[in-house]
Write an enzyme that holds these catalytic residues in place. Structure first.
Site, PDB file in Angstrom:
ATOM      1  N   ASP A   1       0.857  -1.193   0.000  1.00  0.00           N
ATOM      2  CA  ASP A   1       0.000   0.000   0.000  1.00  0.00           C
ATOM      3  C   ASP A   1       0.888   1.237   0.000  1.00  0.00           C
ATOM      4  O   ASP A   1       2.116   1.130  -0.037  1.00  0.00           O
ATOM      5  CB  ASP A   1      -0.962  -0.019   1.208  1.00  0.00           C
ATOM      6  CG  ASP A   1      -2.304   0.600   0.848  1.00  0.00           C
ATOM      7  OD1 ASP A   1      -2.311   1.775   0.438  1.00  0.00           O
ATOM      8  OD2 ASP A   1      -3.336  -0.081   0.968  1.00  0.00           O
TER       9      ASP A   1
ATOM     10  N   HIS B   1      -2.830   3.081  -4.567  1.00  0.00           N
ATOM     11  CA  HIS B   1      -2.231   2.537  -3.340  1.00  0.00           C
ATOM     12  C   HIS B   1      -0.801   2.045  -3.579  1.00  0.00           C
ATOM     13  O   HIS B   1      -0.396   1.005  -3.083  1.00  0.00           O
ATOM     14  CB  HIS B   1      -3.096   1.413  -2.759  1.00  0.00           C
ATOM     15  CG  HIS B   1      -4.360   1.921  -2.141  1.00  0.00           C
ATOM     16  ND1 HIS B   1      -4.396   2.591  -0.941  1.00  0.00           N
ATOM     17  CD2 HIS B   1      -5.652   1.869  -2.579  1.00  0.00           C
ATOM     18  CE1 HIS B   1      -5.641   2.937  -0.652  1.00  0.00           C
ATOM     19  NE2 HIS B   1      -6.432   2.521  -1.627  1.00  0.00           N
TER      20      HIS B   1
ATOM     21  N   GLU C   1      -9.684   2.487  -5.260  1.00  0.00           N
ATOM     22  CA  GLU C   1      -9.357   3.857  -4.894  1.00  0.00           C
ATOM     23  C   GLU C   1      -8.176   4.426  -5.688  1.00  0.00           C
ATOM     24  O   GLU C   1      -7.233   4.953  -5.116  1.00  0.00           O
ATOM     25  CB  GLU C   1      -9.049   3.933  -3.391  1.00  0.00           C
ATOM     26  CG  GLU C   1     -10.219   3.504  -2.537  1.00  0.00           C
ATOM     27  CD  GLU C   1      -9.935   3.570  -1.037  1.00  0.00           C
ATOM     28  OE1 GLU C   1     -10.876   3.818  -0.283  1.00  0.00           O
ATOM     29  OE2 GLU C   1      -8.778   3.385  -0.624  1.00  0.00           O
TER      30      GLU C   1
HETATM   31  C1  TNX Z   1     -11.106   1.466   2.008  1.00  0.00           C
HETATM   32  S1  TNX Z   1     -11.600  -1.357   1.035  1.00  0.00           S
HETATM   33  C2  TNX Z   1      -9.955   0.922   1.478  1.00  0.00           C
HETATM   34  C3  TNX Z   1      -8.731   0.845   2.312  1.00  0.00           C
HETATM   35  C4  TNX Z   1      -8.909   1.527   3.639  1.00  0.00           C
HETATM   36  C5  TNX Z   1     -10.277   1.181   4.193  1.00  0.00           C
HETATM   37  C6  TNX Z   1     -10.539   1.701   5.570  1.00  0.00           C
HETATM   38  C7  TNX Z   1     -10.607  -0.861   0.042  1.00  0.00           C
HETATM   39  C8  TNX Z   1     -10.523  -1.670  -1.128  1.00  0.00           C
HETATM   40  N1  TNX Z   1      -9.909   0.285   0.258  1.00  0.00           N
HETATM   41  O1  TNX Z   1      -7.643   1.376   1.595  1.00  0.00           O
HETATM   42  O2  TNX Z   1      -7.907   1.081   4.480  1.00  0.00           O
HETATM   43  O3  TNX Z   1     -11.259   1.671   3.327  1.00  0.00           O
HETATM   44  O4  TNX Z   1     -11.700   1.110   6.105  1.00  0.00           O
END
Ligand code: TNX
Length: 504
Positions: free
Chosen positions: A135, A206, A273
């Site tokens: 990440d 990420h 994300e």
């Molecule tokens: C969303 S779930 C994210 C993570 C964060 C999390 C915190 C996902 C695929 N991505 O990067 O840590 O929310 O709850």
């Protein structure tokens, strides 16, 4: 289904209190379903018949439950034989994928603690251990051909504490990584317990830790990636991989080594994300969009995911990614881990893709478990033990249709922005993971009809004592112990959404 033969008939088992020992006769009968088992305890002894070796193993876990909490210690302490009631149990899992994701990127968890989680999953008949290995805040798997990924990418100078403004910092450097042999050990240990370890290498978002290690992976025509560090903030980093051939080759190199270490059929490539702002500003990215005849940046992401879908398929593996990979067109053989409501999972199932349901609105174990003021660094929505017990992986829209079979399973996810130690991970995971395990294994009624009172009684009568025997620092039903609180560290809590299952 459990048929209790009337008490007080019971079998006295000696030496049966260790996790694997005991006077138990086992055999495999392939006419039973995979992972199914039959456990009989009678005057004739204890017998387990499994549909396969995994079934025998799950049968042993049930016998262990019948033996009492001390059977969950690492070594037997009973001097006297243990009385086990006569039973005849026929049991089989509802889902083939009963998963738990642990984020070892935001906070590194040492190898021994990861091995211990394998034991905890196995005791709860969970069979997929998804390790989120990379990440923005850390890269945790050594890659031999790219040593800087851990030399640089596994370390950050300090850590943001909680989510408040002005920021609070833990000024200690943080980091760590697993060697490939560490991971082989974890995988082998898990395999002995019929748990599959699924690795996640998150791309194209990420990825700041990777870009900090190898600046050429970033969008060098819009930012000076040479100045980038492993991220010390939480949230969405704008620094994402450049959509170039060189980056594809680099990650093929990474995945080559990942495949060499991980025998898992499924390989998780993230996909969540990904901020597209740098791609919008990058001439290189825009030229790529044009050259491939794509419409926009979403399709550019899909193109990258598709590339790795084909690459993995050609090597006999299957890609799984977060539900963002549904946007801009889903790669052919890809499976989807659905984390945003049930939406992406429904779309993927209806389009014929396998789905693992893990909505953050229901089963994110990093989210706070009680609205009370004593919860340590409360984050996300409140998911109480009862909420998790009432989680249903198959939404009404799919239930009863042929698409329901596309939901191959479910998973609880634990991100570790604020869970910075084994004790904090335990606190977030338990007791809720026990409720989740029952949801993943059993065929429970619809959410509103579930007997949470009965589950609670079983927790109080037996399961908390088993967790104590395993040394789990769970959240007590009455609230955190004083040493489990984190006064002064701010969290970020959302309002409770309506139960999302009814909406889907
Ligand atoms: C969303 S779930 C994210 C993570 C964060 C999390 C915190 C996902 C695929 N991505 O990067 O840590 O929310 O709850």
């Amino acid at each position: 289904m459990v048929n209790l033969i009337p008490a007080p008939r019971e079998l006295r088992l000696t030496g049966g209190s260790g996790p694997f020992g005991g006077e138990v006769r086992t055999r495999v009968d392939s006419s039973l379903a995979p992972e199914a088992y039959e456990l009989t305890v009678s005057h004739d002894g204890a017998h387990i018949v499994g549909g396969d070796e995994a079934g025998v193993f799950w049968g042993r876990q049930t016998l262990r439950q019948l033996l009492g909490p001390d059977a969950f210690r690492r070594a037997p302490i009973e001097r006297e034989p243990v009385a086990v009631p006569y039973v005849e149990i026929r049991d089989a899992p509802r889902f083939a994928w009963r998963g738990f994701m642990l984020d070892v990127a935001r906070h590194f968890l040492p190898k021994d603690d990861v091995l211990r989680y394998v034991d905890l999953l196995a005791a709860h008949k969970l069979n997929v251990f998804h390790l989120h290995l990379t990440d923005d805040q850390g890269w945790r798997i050594a890659i031999e051909r790219y040593p800087r990924l851990v030399e640089v990418g596994a370390w950050r100078p300090r850590t943001r504490l909680g989510w408040g403004e002005p920021p609070l910092w833990d000024e200690r450097p943080h980091g760590g990584f697993y060697t490939q042999d560490d991971l082989r050990e974890i995988i082998a240990y898990a395999a002995e317990r019929h748990v599959t370890v699924v690795p996640e290498i998150d791309l194209p978002g990420h990825s700041q830790a990777a870009i900090a290690a190898y600046p050429e992976l970033g969008n060098t025509d819009v930012i000076d990636t040479a100045a980038l560090e492993v991220w010390t903030e939480w949230g969405w980093s704008p620094h994402v991989l450049a959509p170039t051939d060189a980056v594809l080759r680099f990650y093929e190199g990474v995945l080559d080594e990942v495949l060499d270490v991980f025998p898992s059929r499924f390989i998780h490539i993230g996909g969540d994300e990904c901020l597209k702002d740098q791609w919008r500003r990058s001439a290189t990215a825009q030229a790529r969009i044009k050259g491939l005849g794509l419409h926009d940046e979403d399709e550019l992401q899909s193109w990258m995911i598709r590339h790795f879908d084909r690459w993995l398929t050609a090597r006999g593996r299957r890609l799984i990614g977060w539900d963002e990979i549904v946007e801009g067109g889903l790669a052919e053989g890809a499976a989807v881990a659905c984390w945003r409501w049930y939406t992406g999972g429904i779309a993927a199932a209806e389009a014929g893709h396998d789905v693992v349901m893990c909505p953050q609105q229901e089963v994110y174990l990093d989210h706070v478990q009680d609205p009370g003021a004593d919860e340590p660094v409360p984050f996300g929505w409140v998911h109480t033990l009862e909420d998790v017990y009432r989680f249903e992986p198959v939404p009404p829209r799919l239930a009863g249709t042929p698409h329901a079979a596309r939901v191959i399973g479910t998973q609880a996810n634990l991100w570790t922005e604020v869970a910075d130690s084994r004790a904090r991970v335990d606190y977030q995971a338990f007791p809720r993971l026990a409720a989740f395990a029952e949801v993943a294994w059993s065929r429970l009624p619809d959410p509103d009809e579930r007997d949470f009172g009965d589950f609670e009684r079983r927790m109080n009568a037996a399961h908390y004592a088993r967790l104590d025997a395993m040394g789990v620092a769970y959240r007590p039903p009455t609230g955190p112990h004083p040493w489990q609180r984190r006064p002064g560290i701010p969290g970020r809590m959302h309002h409770k959404p309506r139960r999302t299952w009814h909406m889907a």
